[in-house]
Design a protein around this motif. Structure first.
Motif, PDB file in Angstrom:
ATOM      1  N   UNK A  58      61.182  23.313  60.867  1.00  0.00           N
ATOM      2  CA  UNK A  58      62.421  23.883  61.403  1.00  0.00           C
ATOM      3  C   UNK A  58      63.599  23.915  60.947  1.00  0.00           C
ATOM      4  N   UNK A  59      63.975  22.733  60.423  1.00  0.00           N
ATOM      5  CA  UNK A  59      65.280  22.520  59.687  1.00  0.00           C
ATOM      6  C   UNK A  59      65.337  23.356  58.181  1.00  0.00           C
ATOM      7  N   UNK A  60      64.225  23.620  57.822  1.00  0.00           N
ATOM      8  CA  UNK A  60      64.100  24.349  56.436  1.00  0.00           C
ATOM      9  C   UNK A  60      64.128  26.037  56.923  1.00  0.00           C
ATOM     10  N   UNK A  92      66.217  30.606  52.273  1.00  0.00           N
ATOM     11  CA  UNK A  92      66.811  30.494  50.795  1.00  0.00           C
ATOM     12  C   UNK A  92      68.384  30.311  50.919  1.00  0.00           C
ATOM     13  N   UNK A  93      68.935  30.378  52.118  1.00  0.00           N
ATOM     14  CA  UNK A  93      70.352  30.546  52.395  1.00  0.00           C
ATOM     15  C   UNK A  93      70.945  29.056  52.858  1.00  0.00           C
ATOM     16  N   UNK A  94      69.913  28.180  53.072  1.00  0.00           N
ATOM     17  CA  UNK A  94      70.279  27.094  53.705  1.00  0.00           C
ATOM     18  C   UNK A  94      70.480  25.678  52.654  1.00  0.00           C
ATOM     19  N   UNK A  95      70.491  25.857  51.406  1.00  0.00           N
ATOM     20  CA  UNK A  95      70.597  24.789  50.462  1.00  0.00           C
ATOM     21  C   UNK A  95      70.199  23.514  50.736  1.00  0.00           C
ATOM     22  N   UNK A 104      62.371  22.659  36.160  1.00  0.00           N
ATOM     23  CA  UNK A 104      63.668  23.604  36.053  1.00  0.00           C
ATOM     24  C   UNK A 104      63.785  24.630  37.065  1.00  0.00           C
ATOM     25  N   UNK A 105      62.674  25.062  37.988  1.00  0.00           N
ATOM     26  CA  UNK A 105      62.844  26.253  38.822  1.00  0.00           C
ATOM     27  C   UNK A 105      63.961  25.863  39.829  1.00  0.00           C
ATOM     28  N   UNK A 106      64.993  26.603  39.828  1.00  0.00           N
ATOM     29  CA  UNK A 106      66.062  26.495  40.788  1.00  0.00           C
ATOM     30  C   UNK A 106      67.001  25.315  40.663  1.00  0.00           C
ATOM     31  N   UNK A 107      66.910  24.650  39.289  1.00  0.00           N
ATOM     32  CA  UNK A 107      67.849  23.758  39.033  1.00  0.00           C
ATOM     33  C   UNK A 107      69.094  23.896  39.005  1.00  0.00           C
ATOM     34  N   UNK A 108      70.094  23.165  39.533  1.00  0.00           N
ATOM     35  CA  UNK A 108      71.535  23.377  39.576  1.00  0.00           C
ATOM     36  C   UNK A 108      72.072  23.611  38.100  1.00  0.00           C
ATOM     37  N   UNK A 125      69.967  19.732  43.630  1.00  0.00           N
ATOM     38  CA  UNK A 125      71.160  18.915  44.152  1.00  0.00           C
ATOM     39  C   UNK A 125      71.436  19.588  45.452  1.00  0.00           C
ATOM     40  N   UNK A 126      70.632  19.581  46.388  1.00  0.00           N
ATOM     41  CA  UNK A 126      70.548  20.394  47.752  1.00  0.00           C
ATOM     42  C   UNK A 126      71.810  19.724  48.503  1.00  0.00           C
TER      43      UNK A 126
END
Length: 371
Positions: free
Chosen positions: A45-47, A70-73, A94-98, A140-141
């Motif tokens: 739910x949070x995600x 995808x917009x919730x960081x 590495x996928x999506x790494x900051x 680093x969400x």
């Protein structure tokens, strides 16, 4: 921060109902509850993976109920890891790494470097969890959601990785919410514990409060409290109850000079009667039917009637001695009522505890929680 207000959501036939709690920004929350209670669904739910039917989901003070995932960081780690099978370990991390610096730090701290060149298909369950953790943290969400993230790790690696995750959480100021079945882990990691059952929040608060002051006998028993007694509570005063001492350790020994009740604005001295026993307690509880909860760690065992400051002292005979490593649980029969104490195994040996041995069990009035 996370703020849920009367949130209801449905996943298949399962329903979360009127979930409400708040977790401060930068805090580490733990979600505990029996299997099927809705812990994973709450994270989804949070995600944004499970739609909200009613209520409000606010992240950092902003309503996110209709915001796409995808917009919730958010970084989400499932117990099953769910790595990308067509990518190598290095590519998964590495996928999506900051950035490269963050990615490198996470890889080194979690001990993932030796796995980078490997194929995902050849990883063990514990290795898969490590890679999934590294992938989520490398982003680093703002919010980290963890669903039993250490369950497949061996005990030594689990302790090391748990410490590193907690350190990264503190250093980066991450708001973290973790599902766990490990009560010790909940106490070690959590700033706040949220207890779920059948899709509802039964209790939330600091772990010490939730474990030490359960809201109901059901909660107490689920959290592992060995001593839960049904009975009746009434106000107690030293002068009014002085004659109720059963003396010589044959029951509750009442000494007006020992452990004298300190009554605050919302606290009062209470006597709780269960069967043939009377416990003395201090708390915020109305007179009448209820339950008394005493955690086994609060109960001491002795061989004689040596004076103790504890208000509650009872003599009885040992029924069972169960040793597991450094901890021994001792069950004592007190006039037909079993009372369980948790003592160190060395103390149990020093006392030569064995079935049918005459002993004295004691616990302070403040250790008796009425609910």
């Amino acid at each position: 921060m996370i703020q849920l207000e009367r949130v209801s959501a449905t996943k298949g036939r399962f329903r979360l109902a009127e979930i409400s709690f708040a977790l401060a920004a930068g805090s580490y929350g733990v979600v505990i509850g029996p299997a099927g209670s809705g812990k994973t669904t709450l994270l989804e739910v949070l995600a944004g993976l499970v739609p909200v039917r009613e209520g409000h989901v606010r992240l950092d003070g902003v309503e996110r109920r209709r915001m796409p995932p995808e917009s919730r960081d958010i970084g989400l780690v499932y117990q099953q890891a769910y790595l990308f099978p067509h990518l190598s370990v290095a590519q998964n991390v590495a996928y999506g790494a900051r950035d490269t610096e963050t990615q490198t730090e996470v890889v080194e701290r979690l001990g993932v470097a030796p796995l980078l060149a490997r194929d995902v298909a050849g990883l063990s369950g514990g290795e898969r969890q490590l890679v999934a953790l590294a992938r989520a943290l490398a982003r680093r969400p703002r919010l980290l959601l963890l669903d039993e993230p250490f369950s497949a790790l061996d005990p030594r690696r689990r302790a090391l990785v748990r410490r590193e995750v907690r350190d990264l959480h503190r250093g980066w100021g991450l708001t973290t919410l973790q599902v766990t079945h490990d009560f010790a882990e909940a106490g070690l990691l959590g700033d706040q514990a949220i207890l779920l059952d059948a899709g509802r929040v039964l209790q939330s608060g600091p772990p010490a409060e939730v474990f030490g002051r359960p809201a109901s006998p059901y909660v107490a028993e689920f959290l592992g409290a060995e001593n839960v007694f049904a009975g009746t509570a009434r106000p107690w005063s030293p002068s009014g109850d002085a004659g109720r001492s059963e003396g010589a350790g044959d029951g509750s020994a009442l000494d007006p000079e020992a452990d004298a009740p300190v009554v605050g604005d919302r606290q009062q001295a209470m006597a709780f009667e269960t069967g043939t026993l009377t416990f003395y307690a201090v708390g915020d509880f109305a007179a009448g039917a209820g339950h008394a909860v005493i955690r086994a760690e609060e109960v001491t065992v002795a061989r004689d009637q040596t004076y103790y400051s504890a208000r509650n002292r009872f003599s009885g005979r040992v029924l069972e001695v169960a040793t597991l490593g450094a901890l021994t649980r001792v069950t004592v029969d007190v006039r037909g009522t079993p009372i369980v104490a948790a003592v160190s195994t060395q103390s149990a040996r020093d006392l030569a505890l064995a079935p049918d041995l005459a002993v004295v069990v004691s616990f302070k009035a403040m250790a008796v929680h009425l609910c």
